[in-house]
Design a protein around this motif. Structure first.
Motif, PDB file in Angstrom:
ATOM      1  N   ARG A  84      59.827  56.578  43.103  1.00 63.77           N
ATOM      2  CA  ARG A  84      60.405  55.310  44.720  1.00 63.77           C
ATOM      3  C   ARG A  84      59.922  54.783  45.282  1.00 63.77           C
ATOM      4  NH1 ARG A  84      65.557  58.925  45.858  1.00 63.77           N
ATOM      5  NH2 ARG A  84      66.790  59.438  43.682  1.00 63.77           N
ATOM      6  N   LEU A  85      58.715  54.881  45.326  1.00 54.09           N
ATOM      7  CA  LEU A  85      57.697  54.000  46.200  1.00 54.09           C
ATOM      8  C   LEU A  85      56.842  53.135  45.180  1.00 54.09           C
ATOM      9  CD1 LEU A  85      56.036  57.616  47.931  1.00 54.09           C
ATOM     10  CD2 LEU A  85      57.455  55.237  48.989  1.00 54.09           C
ATOM     11  N   LEU A  86      56.671  51.854  46.057  1.00 56.36           N
ATOM     12  CA  LEU A  86      56.405  50.967  44.934  1.00 56.36           C
ATOM     13  C   LEU A  86      54.958  50.145  46.221  1.00 56.36           C
ATOM     14  CD1 LEU A  86      55.632  48.889  43.045  1.00 56.36           C
ATOM     15  CD2 LEU A  86      57.846  47.946  43.362  1.00 56.36           C
ATOM     16  N   ILE A  87      53.871  50.351  46.085  1.00 48.53           N
ATOM     17  CA  ILE A  87      52.564  50.315  46.927  1.00 48.53           C
ATOM     18  C   ILE A  87      52.371  48.352  46.493  1.00 48.53           C
ATOM     19  CG2 ILE A  87      50.303  50.938  48.073  1.00 48.53           C
ATOM     20  CD1 ILE A  87      52.118  53.255  48.309  1.00 48.53           C
ATOM     21  N   ARG A  88      52.348  47.448  47.761  1.00 49.85           N
ATOM     22  CA  ARG A  88      52.014  46.694  47.272  1.00 49.85           C
ATOM     23  C   ARG A  88      50.580  45.771  48.553  1.00 49.85           C
ATOM     24  NH1 ARG A  88      51.766  43.716  42.801  1.00 49.85           N
ATOM     25  NH2 ARG A  88      51.583  42.041  43.598  1.00 49.85           N
ATOM     26  N   GLY A  89      49.461  45.404  48.952  1.00 51.24           N
ATOM     27  CA  GLY A  89      48.789  44.917  49.677  1.00 51.24           C
ATOM     28  C   GLY A  89      49.020  43.333  50.276  1.00 51.24           C
ATOM     29  N   VAL A  93      49.656  35.799  56.308  1.00 45.72           N
ATOM     30  CA  VAL A  93      50.917  34.886  55.524  1.00 45.72           C
ATOM     31  C   VAL A  93      51.619  34.244  54.307  1.00 45.72           C
ATOM     32  CG1 VAL A  93      52.623  33.484  56.909  1.00 45.72           C
ATOM     33  CG2 VAL A  93      50.771  34.605  57.849  1.00 45.72           C
ATOM     34  N   SER A  94      50.051  34.231  54.352  1.00 47.44           N
ATOM     35  CA  SER A  94      50.940  33.193  52.403  1.00 47.44           C
ATOM     36  C   SER A  94      51.202  34.301  50.861  1.00 47.44           C
ATOM     37  CB  SER A  94      49.411  32.554  52.333  1.00 47.44           C
ATOM     38  OG  SER A  94      48.126  33.882  52.085  1.00 47.44           O
ATOM     39  N   ASP A  95      50.930  35.713  51.193  1.00 48.49           N
ATOM     40  CA  ASP A  95      50.566  36.583  50.470  1.00 48.49           C
ATOM     41  C   ASP A  95      52.580  36.791  50.720  1.00 48.49           C
ATOM     42  OD1 ASP A  95      48.884  37.007  49.275  1.00 48.49           O
ATOM     43  OD2 ASP A  95      48.139  39.294  50.293  1.00 48.49           O
ATOM     44  N   GLU A  99      55.239  38.139  47.045  1.00 47.76           N
ATOM     45  CA  GLU A  99      55.557  39.745  47.774  1.00 47.76           C
ATOM     46  C   GLU A  99      57.155  39.963  47.546  1.00 47.76           C
ATOM     47  OE1 GLU A  99      53.767  42.437  46.620  1.00 47.76           O
ATOM     48  OE2 GLU A  99      51.709  41.007  46.053  1.00 47.76           O
ATOM     49  N   PHE A 100      57.510  39.318  48.968  1.00 44.67           N
ATOM     50  CA  PHE A 100      58.778  39.455  49.034  1.00 44.67           C
ATOM     51  C   PHE A 100      59.999  39.266  48.193  1.00 44.67           C
ATOM     52  CE2 PHE A 100      59.036  39.362  53.978  1.00 44.67           C
ATOM     53  CZ  PHE A 100      57.840  40.739  54.634  1.00 44.67           C
ATOM     54  N   GLN A 101      59.202  37.863  47.026  1.00 43.67           N
ATOM     55  CA  GLN A 101      60.183  37.743  45.875  1.00 43.67           C
ATOM     56  C   GLN A 101      60.266  39.142  45.301  1.00 43.67           C
ATOM     57  OE1 GLN A 101      59.638  34.770  44.124  1.00 43.67           O
ATOM     58  NE2 GLN A 101      60.018  32.965  44.978  1.00 43.67           N
ATOM     59  N   LEU A 102      59.281  39.646  45.240  1.00 39.16           N
ATOM     60  CA  LEU A 102      58.673  40.934  44.371  1.00 39.16           C
ATOM     61  C   LEU A 102      59.658  41.954  44.491  1.00 39.16           C
ATOM     62  CD1 LEU A 102      55.882  40.077  42.052  1.00 39.16           C
ATOM     63  CD2 LEU A 102      56.278  42.875  42.770  1.00 39.16           C
ATOM     64  N   ALA A 103      59.673  42.031  45.757  1.00 42.71           N
ATOM     65  CA  ALA A 103      60.429  43.392  46.324  1.00 42.71           C
ATOM     66  C   ALA A 103      61.311  43.603  46.402  1.00 42.71           C
ATOM     67  CB  ALA A 103      59.560  43.294  47.952  1.00 42.71           C
ATOM     68  N   ASP A 104      62.228  41.939  46.625  1.00 47.87           N
ATOM     69  CA  ASP A 104      63.543  42.309  47.039  1.00 47.87           C
ATOM     70  C   ASP A 104      64.005  42.152  44.834  1.00 47.87           C
ATOM     71  OD1 ASP A 104      66.207  40.860  47.985  1.00 47.87           O
ATOM     72  OD2 ASP A 104      66.068  39.632  45.999  1.00 47.87           O
ATOM     73  N   MET A 105      63.033  40.956  44.305  1.00 46.10           N
ATOM     74  CA  MET A 105      63.488  41.771  42.521  1.00 46.10           C
ATOM     75  C   MET A 105      63.837  43.137  42.245  1.00 46.10           C
ATOM     76  SD  MET A 105      65.006  40.228  40.180  1.00 46.10           S
ATOM     77  CE  MET A 105      65.147  38.433  40.455  1.00 46.10           C
ATOM     78  N   ASN A 106      62.586  43.780  42.829  1.00 49.69           N
ATOM     79  CA  ASN A 106      62.777  44.836  42.391  1.00 49.69           C
ATOM     80  C   ASN A 106      63.729  46.348  42.497  1.00 49.69           C
ATOM     81  OD1 ASN A 106      60.439  45.261  39.846  1.00 49.69           O
ATOM     82  ND2 ASN A 106      58.984  44.892  42.372  1.00 49.69           N
ATOM     83  N   GLU A 114      61.655  51.679  47.023  1.00 42.97           N
ATOM     84  CA  GLU A 114      61.226  51.110  48.278  1.00 42.97           C
ATOM     85  C   GLU A 114      59.613  50.880  47.990  1.00 42.97           C
ATOM     86  OE1 GLU A 114      62.750  50.418  50.918  1.00 42.97           O
ATOM     87  OE2 GLU A 114      64.112  52.320  50.466  1.00 42.97           O
ATOM     88  N   THR A 115      59.294  49.402  48.866  1.00 42.16           N
ATOM     89  CA  THR A 115      57.710  48.713  48.648  1.00 42.16           C
ATOM     90  C   THR A 115      57.822  48.965  49.897  1.00 42.16           C
ATOM     91  OG1 THR A 115      58.861  47.034  47.646  1.00 42.16           O
ATOM     92  CG2 THR A 115      56.365  46.550  48.364  1.00 42.16           C
TER      93      THR A 115
END
Ligand code: ADP
Length: 162
Positions: A84-89, A93-95, A99-106, A114-115
């Motif tokens: 249930r754990l998704l790691i992203r780097g 701020v440009s990321d 990254e938030f779009q992706l985390a929200d969709m997932n 949890e991202t």
């Protein structure tokens, strides 16, 4: 229950920034899977097999990390791995927007996921696979930016003598 974290990405190729994130995740979770995405729609420089080989050679000294590949929906891969754990780097701020779009969709697709965002050492903040490839293609050494097995593969691919 042991905590399995999945760190997905293109890793085309793995940089020292990616590796820094893997090392951090390994200190936080029981097991970390570096999951190389096999996305036919995204044109990669290195094949999935090459990317896996480079990751494998770079994480050899990390006993609780391994490498795998996935195609299709990431959340389906997470479920299959009982994670249930998704790691992203997160670099700058440009990321964030992406990254938030992706985390929200997932999270919409898989409520329990949890991202976890990890920040690399500041020397890697401006490092990306694409910039490293560009520099290598123009003949510069990439030893400072990628792990040694990746540097070797890049030299072979791009023909740099350095
Ligand atoms: P993707 O195509 O899925 O974005 P990448 O290989 O480009 O795959 O990146 C995978 C993850 O690693 C992303 O969360 C990205 O923000 C992060 N990342 C990329 N480069 C760095 C770096 N230098 N330091 C820390 N994290 C990074």
């Amino acid at each position: 229950m042991s905590q399995i974290a999945v760190y997905p990405g293109s890793f085309d190729p793995l940089t020292k920034g990616h590796l820094d994130i893997v090392q951090r995740a390994c200190r936080l979770f029981d097991h970390v899977i570096v999951a190389v995405s096999n996305n036919a729609a995204k044109k990669a420089t290195f094949s999935v097999a090459e990317r896996i080989q480079m990751v494998e050679a770079s994480i050899r000294d990390l006993p609780n990390a391994d490498v795998d590949t996935f195609a299709g929906l990431l959340v389906d891969y997470l479920k299959a791995k009982k994670s249930r754990l998704l790691i992203r780097g997160l670099r700058a701020v440009s990321d964030m927007e992406y990254e938030f779009q992706l985390a929200d969709m997932n999270r919409r697709l898989y409520r329990e996921v949890e991202t976890v965002f990890l920040m690399p050492d500041e020397q890697y903040t401006y490092l990306s696979s694409s910039v490293v490839k560009e520099v290598c293609q123009r003949g510069a050494s990439v030893d400072a930016f990628v792990p040694p097995p990746v540097a070797r593969m890049m030299r072979r691919r791009f023909g740099s003598k350095r």
